[in-house]
Enzyme design. Structure first.
Site, mmCIF file in Angstrom:
data_model
loop_
_atom_site.group_PDB
_atom_site.id
_atom_site.type_symbol
_atom_site.label_atom_id
_atom_site.label_comp_id
_atom_site.label_asym_id
_atom_site.label_seq_id
_atom_site.Cartn_x
_atom_site.Cartn_y
_atom_site.Cartn_z
ATOM 1 C CG ASN A 125 -17.193 21.639 76.297
ATOM 2 O OD1 ASN A 125 -17.757 20.648 75.826
ATOM 3 N ND2 ASN A 125 -16.266 21.552 77.237
ATOM 4 C CE LYS A 141 -17.972 21.661 80.371
ATOM 5 N NZ LYS A 141 -17.542 22.047 81.719
ATOM 6 C CG HIS A 200 -12.427 20.368 79.297
ATOM 7 N ND1 HIS A 200 -12.773 20.073 80.584
ATOM 8 C CD2 HIS A 200 -13.084 21.512 78.974
ATOM 9 C CE1 HIS A 200 -13.631 20.998 81.022
ATOM 10 N NE2 HIS A 200 -13.827 21.884 80.060
ATOM 11 C CD GLU A 253 -15.645 19.144 82.643
ATOM 12 O OE1 GLU A 253 -16.096 18.707 81.571
ATOM 13 O OE2 GLU A 253 -16.049 20.205 83.166
ATOM 14 C CD GLU A 279 -12.028 25.758 79.626
ATOM 15 O OE1 GLU A 279 -13.036 26.345 79.237
ATOM 16 O OE2 GLU A 279 -11.987 24.539 79.840
ATOM 17 N N GLY A 324 -17.543 25.548 85.815
ATOM 18 C CA GLY A 324 -18.809 25.015 86.327
ATOM 19 C C GLY A 324 -19.095 25.391 87.766
ATOM 20 C CB SER A 344 -18.091 30.581 85.716
ATOM 21 O OG SER A 344 -18.072 29.353 86.428
HETATM 22 P P1 PGA Z 1 -18.382 26.481 82.340
HETATM 23 O O1 PGA Z 1 -17.428 25.425 81.588
HETATM 24 O O2 PGA Z 1 -18.581 27.633 81.389
HETATM 25 O O3 PGA Z 1 -19.633 25.726 82.642
HETATM 26 O O4 PGA Z 1 -17.644 26.900 83.565
HETATM 27 C C1 PGA Z 1 -16.364 25.861 80.799
HETATM 28 C C2 PGA Z 1 -15.654 24.674 80.217
HETATM 29 O O5 PGA Z 1 -15.568 23.647 80.878
HETATM 30 O O6 PGA Z 1 -15.162 24.712 79.069
#
Ligand code: PGA
Length: 250
Positions: A9, A11, A96, A98, A168, A174, A212
């Site tokens: 992803n 983003k 997601h 976010e 997740e 993140g 992560s």
């Molecule tokens: P990350 O993000 O690997 O940077 O923690 C995962 C995600 O948001 O799908």
């Protein structure tokens, strides 16, 4: 056996030139004997070009990071599931954290997006996961079950069984804080049970872990029961790290 999937992803990152270089680097270094399918989720404006560079590869496919809950019409700025399907996208990341957090996407809205996706033959990568306070209160399983029930399990079993779920935990995205293998194993086993309870034909829905994931922790996470791959954010922006995560999936 569930399919094995490693999804990147990207983003809202990368210039066009950087995105093309990353797509090329991943496609070129893709292990020939790997077991996992690799899904790239670039920003909307790059989808067609990434597809042009990776579409000829076996086991590589494209995801959008979002789609509209509407079919078509006067919705300025939105991108429909039908448009994505018409350019060769196969998957869409839905729900997601976010999107839930910064764009106020509710389960009712996500359920509509899921419907649009499947109506156009797109496979939802449906994200779920608890916040840190929810985990601290011991509510992680009930939160995840509710998110699945409200956003995804409205589908008939013959459609649900083709979907993908990504667990997740919000506190691991993140942040550099990965869930422990025990935490991941417990939740994935629980999600498998939820699927079984829905319909026995849905048991093999792939369950990805996200939060992560990196080149160092991927092997250990993939060794947990019921982990069929990963949804990778930050580490998917570095070709070498992403390839190493793909190689960790046996
Ligand atoms: P990350 O993000 O690997 O940077 O923690 C995962 C995600 O948001 O799908």
């Amino acid at each position: 056996m569930p399919r094995k999937i490693i999804a990147g992803n990207w983003k809202m990152n990368l210039s066009f030139a950087q995105a093309m270089a990353l797509a090329d680097a991943v496609a070129d270094a893709l292990p020939k004997d790997g077991t996992a399918e690799v899904v790239l989720a670039p920003p909307f404006p790059y989808l067609r070009d990434v597809l042009g560079r990776t579409g000829h590869r076996d086991r590589m496919a494209l995801a959008a990071q979002n789609c509209s809950s509407h079919e078509s019409g006067a919705y300025t700025g939105e991108v429909s599931a039908g448009m994505l399907s018409s350019i060769g996208v196969d998957f869409v990341i839905i729900g997601h954290s976010e999107r839930r957090q910064y764009f106020s996407e509710t389960s009712a809205l996500l359920a509509e997006k899921v419907k649009r996706c499947v109506a156009h033959g797109l496979i939802p990568i449906f994200c779920c996961g608890e916040t840190l306070p929810e985990r601290e209160r011991g509510e992680e399983k009930s939160v995840v079950r509710q998110q699945l029930q409200d956003g995804l399990f409205h589908l008939a079993p013959d459609l649900l069984r083709d979907c993908i779920i990504a667990y997740e935990p919000v506190w691991a995205i993140g942040t550099g804080k990965t869930a422990t293998v025990e935490q991941v194993a417990q939740m994935h086993t629980f999600m498998r049970e939820c699927l079984q309870a829905m319909d026995s034909s849905c048991t093999d829905v792939p369950l990805l872990y996200g939060g992560s994931v990196n080149a160092r922790n991927a092997s250990e996470l993939f060794s947990a029961p019921n982990v069929d791959g990963a949804l990778v954010g930050g580490a998917s922006l570095i070709a070498h790290d992403f390839i190493s995560i793909i190689q960790s999936m046996r």
